[in-house]
Every structure is written in structure tokens, then in C-alpha cells.
Design a protein around this motif. Structure first.
Motif, PDB file in Angstrom:
ATOM      1  N   LEU A 155       0.802  -1.220   0.000  1.00  0.00           N
ATOM      2  CA  LEU A 155       0.000   0.000   0.000  1.00  0.00           C
ATOM      3  C   LEU A 155       0.835   1.272   0.000  1.00  0.00           C
ATOM      4  CD1 LEU A 155      -2.958   0.849   0.014  1.00  0.00           C
ATOM      5  CD2 LEU A 155      -2.835   1.036   2.482  1.00  0.00           C
ATOM      6  N   LEU A 156       1.827   1.356   0.868  1.00  0.00           N
ATOM      7  CA  LEU A 156       2.565   2.611   1.003  1.00  0.00           C
ATOM      8  C   LEU A 156       3.224   3.028  -0.301  1.00  0.00           C
ATOM      9  CD1 LEU A 156       3.521   4.878   2.818  1.00  0.00           C
ATOM     10  CD2 LEU A 156       5.435   3.465   3.532  1.00  0.00           C
ATOM     11  N   LYS A 157       3.718   2.054  -1.065  1.00  0.00           N
ATOM     12  CA  LYS A 157       4.395   2.378  -2.315  1.00  0.00           C
ATOM     13  C   LYS A 157       3.424   2.469  -3.489  1.00  0.00           C
ATOM     14  CE  LYS A 157       8.354   0.008  -0.355  1.00  0.00           C
ATOM     15  NZ  LYS A 157       9.175  -1.194  -0.340  1.00  0.00           N
ATOM     16  N   THR A 158       2.148   2.174  -3.231  1.00  0.00           N
ATOM     17  CA  THR A 158       1.153   2.173  -4.289  1.00  0.00           C
ATOM     18  C   THR A 158       0.824   3.549  -4.844  1.00  0.00           C
ATOM     19  OG1 THR A 158       0.199   0.152  -3.416  1.00  0.00           O
ATOM     20  CG2 THR A 158      -1.180   1.430  -4.889  1.00  0.00           C
ATOM     21  N   PRO A 159       0.816   4.639  -4.033  1.00  0.00           N
ATOM     22  CA  PRO A 159       0.479   5.938  -4.610  1.00  0.00           C
ATOM     23  C   PRO A 159       1.284   6.288  -5.855  1.00  0.00           C
ATOM     24  CG  PRO A 159       0.501   6.110  -2.242  1.00  0.00           C
ATOM     25  CD  PRO A 159       0.975   4.716  -2.578  1.00  0.00           C
ATOM     26  N   GLU A 160       2.484   5.698  -5.992  1.00  0.00           N
ATOM     27  CA  GLU A 160       3.283   5.950  -7.195  1.00  0.00           C
ATOM     28  C   GLU A 160       2.556   5.436  -8.446  1.00  0.00           C
ATOM     29  OE1 GLU A 160       6.903   3.935  -6.455  1.00  0.00           O
ATOM     30  OE2 GLU A 160       7.384   5.055  -4.641  1.00  0.00           O
ATOM     31  N   ARG A 161       1.609   4.510  -8.258  1.00  0.00           N
ATOM     32  CA  ARG A 161       0.884   3.934  -9.387  1.00  0.00           C
ATOM     33  C   ARG A 161      -0.363   4.748  -9.732  1.00  0.00           C
ATOM     34  NH1 ARG A 161       1.513  -1.830  -6.400  1.00  0.00           N
ATOM     35  NH2 ARG A 161       3.569  -2.399  -7.163  1.00  0.00           N
ATOM     36  N   PHE A 162      -0.614   5.828  -8.988  1.00  0.00           N
ATOM     37  CA  PHE A 162      -1.798   6.647  -9.231  1.00  0.00           C
ATOM     38  C   PHE A 162      -1.423   8.113  -9.466  1.00  0.00           C
ATOM     39  CE2 PHE A 162      -3.390   3.003  -6.895  1.00  0.00           C
ATOM     40  CZ  PHE A 162      -4.552   2.686  -7.576  1.00  0.00           C
ATOM     41  N   PRO A 163      -0.437   8.390 -10.309  1.00  0.00           N
ATOM     42  CA  PRO A 163      -0.052   9.797 -10.522  1.00  0.00           C
ATOM     43  C   PRO A 163      -1.201  10.588 -11.123  1.00  0.00           C
ATOM     44  CG  PRO A 163       0.933   8.380 -12.202  1.00  0.00           C
ATOM     45  CD  PRO A 163       0.322   7.474 -11.179  1.00  0.00           C
ATOM     46  N   GLY A 164      -1.509  11.736 -10.504  1.00  0.00           N
ATOM     47  CA  GLY A 164      -2.564  12.602 -11.013  1.00  0.00           C
ATOM     48  C   GLY A 164      -3.959  12.057 -10.849  1.00  0.00           C
ATOM     49  N   ARG A 165      -4.125  10.990 -10.051  1.00  0.00           N
ATOM     50  CA  ARG A 165      -5.442  10.353  -9.936  1.00  0.00           C
ATOM     51  C   ARG A 165      -6.000  10.388  -8.517  1.00  0.00           C
ATOM     52  NH1 ARG A 165      -2.381   7.157 -13.418  1.00  0.00           N
ATOM     53  NH2 ARG A 165      -3.327   6.672 -15.452  1.00  0.00           N
ATOM     54  N   ARG A 166      -5.313  11.040  -7.604  1.00  0.00           N
ATOM     55  CA  ARG A 166      -5.733  10.958  -6.203  1.00  0.00           C
ATOM     56  C   ARG A 166      -6.539  12.169  -5.737  1.00  0.00           C
ATOM     57  NH1 ARG A 166      -1.449   9.262  -2.021  1.00  0.00           N
ATOM     58  NH2 ARG A 166      -3.399   9.171  -0.850  1.00  0.00           N
ATOM     59  N   GLY A 167      -6.661  13.187  -6.565  1.00  0.00           N
ATOM     60  CA  GLY A 167      -7.438  14.350  -6.177  1.00  0.00           C
ATOM     61  C   GLY A 167      -6.906  14.961  -4.894  1.00  0.00           C
ATOM     62  N   LEU A 168      -7.801  15.183  -3.917  1.00  0.00           N
ATOM     63  CA  LEU A 168      -7.409  15.760  -2.630  1.00  0.00           C
ATOM     64  C   LEU A 168      -7.134  14.678  -1.593  1.00  0.00           C
ATOM     65  CD1 LEU A 168     -10.010  18.682  -2.468  1.00  0.00           C
ATOM     66  CD2 LEU A 168      -7.632  18.778  -3.241  1.00  0.00           C
TER      67      LEU A 168
END
Length: 347
Positions: A106-119
Motif C-alpha cells: 500500500l505505502l508504495k502504491t500511490p506511485e501507481r496513481f499519478p494525477g489520480r488521487r485528487g485531494l
């Protein structure tokens, strides 16, 4: 898109269900979907669950969907499914909350959602530290005797909710959670037990992976992988030697448990004794790690137990006669509670 992560047994699911209750009151049942992914076996099954939720949302004309995914890292490749639905646009007006117990998934997953996380935000849920422990017990931090008594209790229970509430299976629960994560990540619980036993024999002294490996009868790379796994599930931290202002990652390191209950559970599981000096040092290490993000130790002519931020701390059971540099604080046991309380407000 929000990520909530931390070790098992810290109350993430309870917090998520309290959020569900609040959202049901504010937004209504049509707008809330809670998926317990501990019982989802594959990405295909997760995709079918998403199709049902998204289809229901469309049929009922829901303007904003609150999608809560509990223990999302239980499903391999979960992020591909979520990314697909984000990219199709069907979640444009949704709020997604995903929880997990391991930084690997999970912690390293945000790298897989560039520009997709909004706020979206990241939230780490850890066992209570000592200042929070004092707060939830309603004790005045300005009362030394009451704080000292509570510190003794904290050394026994740590900050896990079950232990704080004196639940009889609190120790078993954190051990079983670690074993469950071990199976889930394709590792051997018996080898984990053997490595923990060797580590417990050496703490709080610095140790090398090679020395642990020799005792267990495996390669040093295997020991490193298991220690990194324990760090990924928030069971242990690693303090490297700092020299010349730089961490010496290849040198001996100090391995410490990130909560007193984790240490006691590991000692009970491996039939090792709890070392009082090690326990106190670990508590200080963990609090400084949370404050500054990194913790080290120093060794030259003298060894400094803990180095973090502006602090250089040596732990002693009694007032030391040895001279230390003026910037080194020597902490005795009875001084630790006050230090931990002051640390929360330190810059």
C-alpha cells in the motif's frame, strides 16, 4: 483517493466502520459501499464487486459514492482494478478510502496513481504513543506520580487497543497478525520465529545480518529480507550507525520493536526473556522515529544509544559517572516519561 495504513490490531477497521456509520447518517445508504477484502480471493472477484457497486450507483442516481476498501492489500494486483475504474471516469465523483497493513502493498502504491488521487491523503495508524496513552487515560501530565505509574503500565501493554483494554488475547492477537502477514507474503513463520529469536538474543546491542544468519543457519540476504519484511508490517525499526553525518547502512545496526507489546509477544513466542534496558531504549527510539522519521546510534570511543533530530541520548539505569559530551543527554528510567511528554511539543 485516501490510503490508511499501519499494523494490524491498531483499530483501522473499527475506525472505518465508525466512518461508515457517520456517512450513512450524512449521505444515506445508497452512497456508501464497504468492501471487506480479506474475503476477496482474486482480482477477478474484486472486479465483479466493483461492477456491482458502480452499477448500483448508476441505477440509483448517486451523485457521490463513498467507496471504502478494507485490507485492500489482501488482493494481489488490487491497484490495477482500481486504476481501471478511475481511468474510465466512473469514480470521478467518488471518495475512495483504502486500508492496508503492509507498506509493501500500500505505502508504495500511490506511485501507481499519478494525477489520480485528487485531494486524497495518507493516514498512518500506529499503536498509541505514550503521550496519547496518558491522554486516553485522562491523567494530568503535570502529575509526576500518576504519569510514572501509567508509564509502568505502558511498558506492559504498549499502545494496542486490545492490550490497553486488558483483553486476555492481546498478545496472541499481535503474534497471530504477524504470522498471518508472513503467510500472506510467502514467507516461513518458523524461519521468522528463528530469526526473531536470534535478534532478541542480541538487542539492544548493534548486530549484523551476517551474525544473525550464522546463528540461524541461513544467508545474510535472507535475514535482511525478513527484517525488511518486519519493518514493512511496522513490527520493527532499524537504527543505523551514523558517522561523519551519514548513515552507515553496511555496518552493524540496532533492531528495535516498535511497541512494548510487540517486543513482549516476540519474546513469549521465541521463549526469550524481556530485557528491561532494551525495552526502555526501544520506547525512546520509537518515539523519536515518529517525531523525526529516522533514528540512529553513534559509536566512537563511547556509544550513544539514540541519535535523532537534535537529540543525542544515552540510556542509564543510574546516574553515570562516565563523562559524555555536553550535547549528550543521559536519561535514567524515571526521567523517560517526562522526556516523552515533552517530545510531543518539541520543534
Amino acid at each position: 483517493m485516501n490510503f490508511v495504513y499501519g499494523p494490524r490490531q491498531t483499530g483501522k477497521t473499527t475506525g472505518l466502520k465508525l466512518l461508515v456509520r457517520e456517512l450513512l447518517r450524512r449521505a444515506g445508504p445508497d452512497s456508501v459501499a464497504y468492501l471487506d477484502l480479506d474475503i476477496v480471493l482474486s482480482p477477478a472477484e474484486l472486479k465483479r464487486a466493483f461492477e456491482y457497486v458502480v452499477g448500483r450507483e448508476a441505477r440509483r442516481g448517486v451523485k457521490r459514492l463513498y467507496l471504502l476498501l478494507d485490507e485492500v492489500t489482501s488482493v494481489r494486483g488490487w491497484w490495477r482494478v482500481l486504476k481501471y475504474y478511475v481511468d474510465t471516469g466512473v469514480l470521478d465523483r467518488a471518495v475512495v478510502v483504502a486500508t492496508g497493513s503492509s507498506t509493501v502493498g500500500l505505502l508504495k502504491t500511490p506511485e501507481r496513481f499519478p494525477g489520480r488521487r485528487g485531494l486524497g491523503r495518507d493516514v498512518v495508524v500506529l499503536p498509541l504513543d505514550f503521550p496519547a496513552y496518558v491522554e486516553v487515560h485522562g491523567v494530568d501530565p503535570r502529575e509526576p506520580a500518576a504519569v510514572a505509574q501509567l508509564f509502568e503500565e505502558y511498558l506492559e501493554t504498549g499502545g494496542f487497543p486490545k492490550a490497553i483494554n486488558r483483553h486476555p488475547d492481546a498478545v496472541d492477537a499481535v503474534r497471530d497478525a504477524a504470522v498471518s502477514e508472513t503467510y500472506r507474503h510467502g514467507r516461513s513463520p518458523q524461519l521468522l520465529k528463528d530469526i526473531l529469536g536470534a535478534v532478541l538474543e542480541k538487542i539492544p546491542s548493534p548486530m549484523s545480518y551476517h551474525a544473525v544468519a550464522q546463528e540461524v543457519g541461513v544467508s545474510h540476504n535472507t535475514v535482511r529480507e525478513y527484517v525488511e519484511f518486519l519493518a514493512d508490517i511496522y513490527a520493527v525499526g532499524v537504527a543505523h550507525l551514523i558517522s561523519g553525518g551519514k548513515p552507515q547502512t553496511r555496518r552493524e545496526k540496532k533492531i528495535f520493536f516498535r511497541d512494548p507489546l510487540l517486543y513482549r509477544a516476540a519474546a513469549l513466542w521465541t521463549s526469550r526473556r524481556v530485557d528491561e534496558a532494551a525495552l526502555l531504549e526501544q520506547v525512546v527510539q520509537e518515539h523519536l522515529l515518529r517525531k523525526y522519521g529516522e533514528v540512529y546510534y553513534y559509536r566512537n570511543k563511547t556509544e550513544i544509544d539514540v541519535v535523532a533530530g537534535p537529540y543525542k541520548i544515552e540510556m542509564k539505569s543510574a546516574r553515570s559517572r562516565r563523562g559524555y559530551p555536553r550535547d549528550v543527554a543521559v536519561l535514567r528510567r524515571e526521567e523517560i516519561p517526562k522526556f516523552l511528554l515533552q517530545l510531543r511539543g518539541a520543534s
